[in-house]
Design an enzyme around this catalytic site. Structure first.
Site, mmCIF file in Angstrom:
data_model
loop_
_atom_site.group_PDB
_atom_site.id
_atom_site.type_symbol
_atom_site.label_atom_id
_atom_site.label_comp_id
_atom_site.label_asym_id
_atom_site.label_seq_id
_atom_site.Cartn_x
_atom_site.Cartn_y
_atom_site.Cartn_z
ATOM 1 N N CYS A 90 0.819 -1.217 0.000
ATOM 2 C CA CYS A 90 0.000 0.000 0.000
ATOM 3 C C CYS A 90 0.849 1.262 0.000
ATOM 4 O O CYS A 90 0.417 2.303 -0.491
ATOM 5 C CB CYS A 90 -0.909 0.012 1.229
ATOM 6 S SG CYS A 90 -1.896 -1.472 1.462
ATOM 7 N N ASP A 122 -2.419 -4.124 7.944
ATOM 8 C CA ASP A 122 -3.499 -4.980 8.429
ATOM 9 C C ASP A 122 -3.492 -6.323 7.706
ATOM 10 O O ASP A 122 -3.728 -7.366 8.310
ATOM 11 C CB ASP A 122 -4.849 -4.304 8.187
ATOM 12 C CG ASP A 122 -5.010 -3.021 8.977
ATOM 13 O OD1 ASP A 122 -4.093 -2.681 9.745
ATOM 14 O OD2 ASP A 122 -6.054 -2.362 8.824
ATOM 15 N N CYS A 163 -2.810 3.513 3.229
ATOM 16 C CA CYS A 163 -3.316 2.307 3.874
ATOM 17 C C CYS A 163 -4.347 2.706 4.920
ATOM 18 O O CYS A 163 -4.480 3.876 5.276
ATOM 19 C CB CYS A 163 -2.163 1.517 4.494
ATOM 20 S SG CYS A 163 -2.553 -0.207 4.859
ATOM 21 N N ASP A 164 -5.047 1.709 5.448
ATOM 22 C CA ASP A 164 -6.249 1.936 6.245
ATOM 23 C C ASP A 164 -6.105 2.995 7.333
ATOM 24 O O ASP A 164 -6.970 3.852 7.497
ATOM 25 C CB ASP A 164 -6.681 0.629 6.918
ATOM 26 C CG ASP A 164 -7.155 -0.406 5.922
ATOM 27 O OD1 ASP A 164 -6.859 -0.258 4.732
ATOM 28 O OD2 ASP A 164 -7.797 -1.374 6.347
ATOM 29 N N CYS A 237 -5.411 -2.126 -1.116
ATOM 30 C CA CYS A 237 -6.279 -3.257 -1.467
ATOM 31 C C CYS A 237 -7.422 -2.809 -2.372
ATOM 32 O O CYS A 237 -8.051 -1.783 -2.147
ATOM 33 C CB CYS A 237 -6.813 -3.899 -0.199
ATOM 34 S SG CYS A 237 -5.516 -4.552 0.881
ATOM 35 N N GLU A 488 -9.519 -6.262 13.694
ATOM 36 C CA GLU A 488 -10.480 -6.553 12.637
ATOM 37 C C GLU A 488 -10.676 -8.060 12.532
ATOM 38 O O GLU A 488 -9.712 -8.825 12.591
ATOM 39 C CB GLU A 488 -9.986 -6.007 11.295
ATOM 40 C CG GLU A 488 -9.943 -4.497 11.248
ATOM 41 C CD GLU A 488 -9.431 -3.957 9.927
ATOM 42 O OE1 GLU A 488 -9.627 -2.771 9.668
ATOM 43 O OE2 GLU A 488 -8.820 -4.735 9.150
ATOM 44 N N SER A 514 -12.650 -5.626 8.852
ATOM 45 C CA SER A 514 -11.967 -5.112 7.673
ATOM 46 C C SER A 514 -13.006 -4.649 6.673
ATOM 47 O O SER A 514 -14.134 -5.150 6.645
ATOM 48 C CB SER A 514 -11.115 -6.228 7.057
ATOM 49 O OG SER A 514 -10.760 -5.914 5.731
#
Length: 603
Positions: A90, A122, A163-164, A237, A488, A514
């Site tokens: 990512c 993650d 990224c997240d 992702c 998650e 997630s």
């Protein structure tokens, strides 16, 4: 440059390593005088404090070593927050994007300074104890971007996330700092292509393949083939998972340039986006526009509407609440319900749909969807953005999606006529819970609880075929305090789907999911088990009813029995007694408040 070997005050006079490999003549340094104006330069409100005046010579001396020239000390300083890391695909390309953003700021008359912050993956740590650090990292990233920018006197900031957690973490910091700022998304990954079937695959394909392998439906070479092809290179992702959801949410907030959220990670468009962002930071500085001018309540309403239309991740609830908290904007989980009653799900995107975000990129990205919502009166057109223009002005002239595409549905044929993000309440979640129900799973579920005290225990039971149709899997002590860190549950949800139980089993947790999770799942249950919430006293066999129409989640116990169980409950010993996790557990608020870390901060 003086020769190596000469001495100054008895010490070797080593050659300077300044840019262009040449020191200015000593005479020029002696004669140079910074501005001593009594009023600070309005375009350098922070950096002038750090660099102006004879008493700041030591600051300038340090900065010369990293490339500043005499001329640069008269320019606004733009911090470029880079989340580059080889930890995850990512972020593996963001070093180049940071340089592009810096070049854009420099060309616009600023002086860029690139600095780094952390990221964790993650997708790599999922299902392990390392995942406890994921949400914690959001706070560390926000703290670090704030710390460096404030300490070094940056006049404006460009933050690049991929990224997240570093996406919302960066924007939380920008809201705190309230200095002219732009956020840039690192971009989405290209889909992998399975070598035998030719089908597109991504990280969720791998999680589900693991469960299929465990069930005997996929052999070892088949699992290896999915593993090898699913992550082909740089980028986040590829479905409408958390990273793409939050990038879209932030563009809808007005903190990114138009279409920054729907570009491929690799390619000239993303690099140009970064250069334009660097220039935009200078334009915002000149115009006096700051993040809190942009991050209004109406902007958050726009963001929620866009997330719903895209079928985005449940994590958006957590992160938008946190960003609003930092911006001082009034927002609650009930706003998601209010807006969700009138906004449909239009995007047929993974995990519940059939397309990846790369398909959305190909048909025009996010702006045409926002134009659809604007024309329908579902977002506010008068909100300010980092372009210096309003949402409506940015969308003027945006062309509709091409005829024949079915990635984004028309209002006449939505995926779902109201929101997939359901805020549930009831005796099991009096503080609220978040479900992601597209309707494909059904709208109601009733079953008997099968209870687990951790993600690992639940996953072992699912893989061991102990979880059966009609079960409601309860995973507790995974909340912000109890985890600590609110892991998650992608491994258990993927295992349930991989076992073919996606429509026959529900999963509820005080942890979270997630963006890749799908099925009948409910997370963010508050109060969490670790602080004595009702989920702490659920027992095996208890009846649980979930209703995504009435937005309720209830435990089928008489009130007297519920009160007796809660009275008998005793807290567990904390899982972390020192370090980042322990500090987080002591400071974090509930998921319904965004899981921000300022509980008892002043008490």
């Amino acid at each position: 440059m003086r020769r190596i070997g000469t001495k100054v005050n008895g010490l070797p006079d080593w050659p300077c390593n300044h840019e262009n490999a040449a020191c200015p003549p000593l005479r020029a340094v002696v004669n140079w005088r910074p501005s001593m104006s009594a009023s600070r330069d309005p375009l350098r409100p922070q950096s002038s404090i750090v660099t102006d005046g004879p008493d700041r010579a030591f600051s300038r001396s340090m900065l010369r070593a990293v490339g500043f020239t005499d001329q640069d000390f008269a320019k606004p300083v733009v911090g470029i927050a880079s989340t580059w890391s080889m930890v995850t695909p990512c972020n593996m390309h963001i070093d180049q994007l940071a340089r592009d953003a810096g070049a854009g700021a420099d060309a616009a008359g600023g002086k860029s300074v690139i600095f780094g912050t952390i990221t964790v993956s993650d997708g790599i740590s999922m299902g392990t104890l390392g995942m406890r650090y994921s949400l914690v990292s959001r706070e560390i990233i926000a703290d670090s971007v704030e710390t460096v920018s404030a300490a070094e006197g940056f006049d404006a900031v460009v933050a690049i996330g991929g990224c997240d957690k570093n996406i919302p973490g960066c924007v939380m910091a920008l809201a705190r700092l309230n200095r002219p700022s732009v956020f840039v998304y690192g971009g989405t990954i290209l889909p992998g292509i399975h070598p035998q079937t030719g089908k597109e695959c991504d990280i969720v394909s791998v999680f589900e393949a693991v469960a299929q392998h465990n069930a005997g439906e996929l052999d070892g070479p088949g699992l290896h083939a999915v593993e090898v092809c699913s992550i082909p290179g740089a980028g986040s992702c590829g479905g409408m998972y958390t990273a793409n959801t939050m990038a879209s949410a932030i563009e809808a907030l007005g903190m990114s340039l138009p279409n920054s959220s729907t570009q491929l990670a690799v390619g000239p468009e993303k690099r140009e986006d970064c250069r334009r962002a660097g220039a935009a930071a200078l334009a915002l500085l000149k115009a006096g526009i700051r993040p809190r001018d942009i991050l209004t309540r109406k902007a958050f309403e726009n963001s929620i509407a866009v997330v719903i239309a895209l079928g985005g991740s449940t994590n958006s609830v957590l992160h938008l609440l946190a960003i609003a908290h930092e911006a001082g904007a009034r927002l609650s989980i009930d706003d998601f319900s209010r807006i969700g009653r009138r906004v449909p799900v239009l995007a047929d995107l993974k995990p519940s749909g059939k397309y990846g975000v790369a398909h959305l990129v190909r048909i025009g990205g996010l702006p045409p969807l926002m134009k659809m919502l604007l024309d329908r009166g579902l977002i506010h057109g008068d909100c300010l953005t980092v372009t210096g223009r309003t949402v409506a002005e940015n969308l003027r002239g945006v062309k509709p999606y091409p005829a024949g595409q079915d990635v984004i549905r028309p209002f006449s044929d939505p995926i779902k006529r109201d929101s997939h993000l359901r805020i549930l309440r009831g005796n099991l979640a009096p503080g609220g819970a978040v479900a992601k129900i597209t309707g494909k799973e059904g709208l109601r579920f009733s079953g008997r609880a099968i209870v687990f005290e951790s993600e690992e225990a639940a996953l072992k039971a699912i893989m061991g075929n102990r979880v059966k149709a009609g079960h409601v899997v309860v995973i507790r002590n995974e909340g912000p305090v109890g985890g600590p860190g609110m892991r998650e549950m992608l491994s258990p949800t993927s295992a349930i789907v991989g076992k073919g139980l996606g429509k026959d089993v529900a999963l509820i947790t005080d942890g979270r999911f997630s963006g890749g999770s799908h099925g009948f799942v409910v997370g963010h249950i508050t109060p969490e088990a670790a602080v004595g919430g009702p989920i702490a006293v659920v027992a095996n066999g208890d009846p649980v009813a979930i209703d995504a129409v009435a937005n309720t989640i209830d435990l089928g116990l008489a009130p007297r029995e519920m009160r007796a169980r809660l009275k008998a409950w005793r807290p567990r010993k904390p899982r972390a007694s020192r370090g980042a996790l322990a500090k987080y557990a002591r400071l974090v608020t509930s998921a319904s408040e965004g899981a921000v870390t300022d509980r008892n901060l002043f008490g």
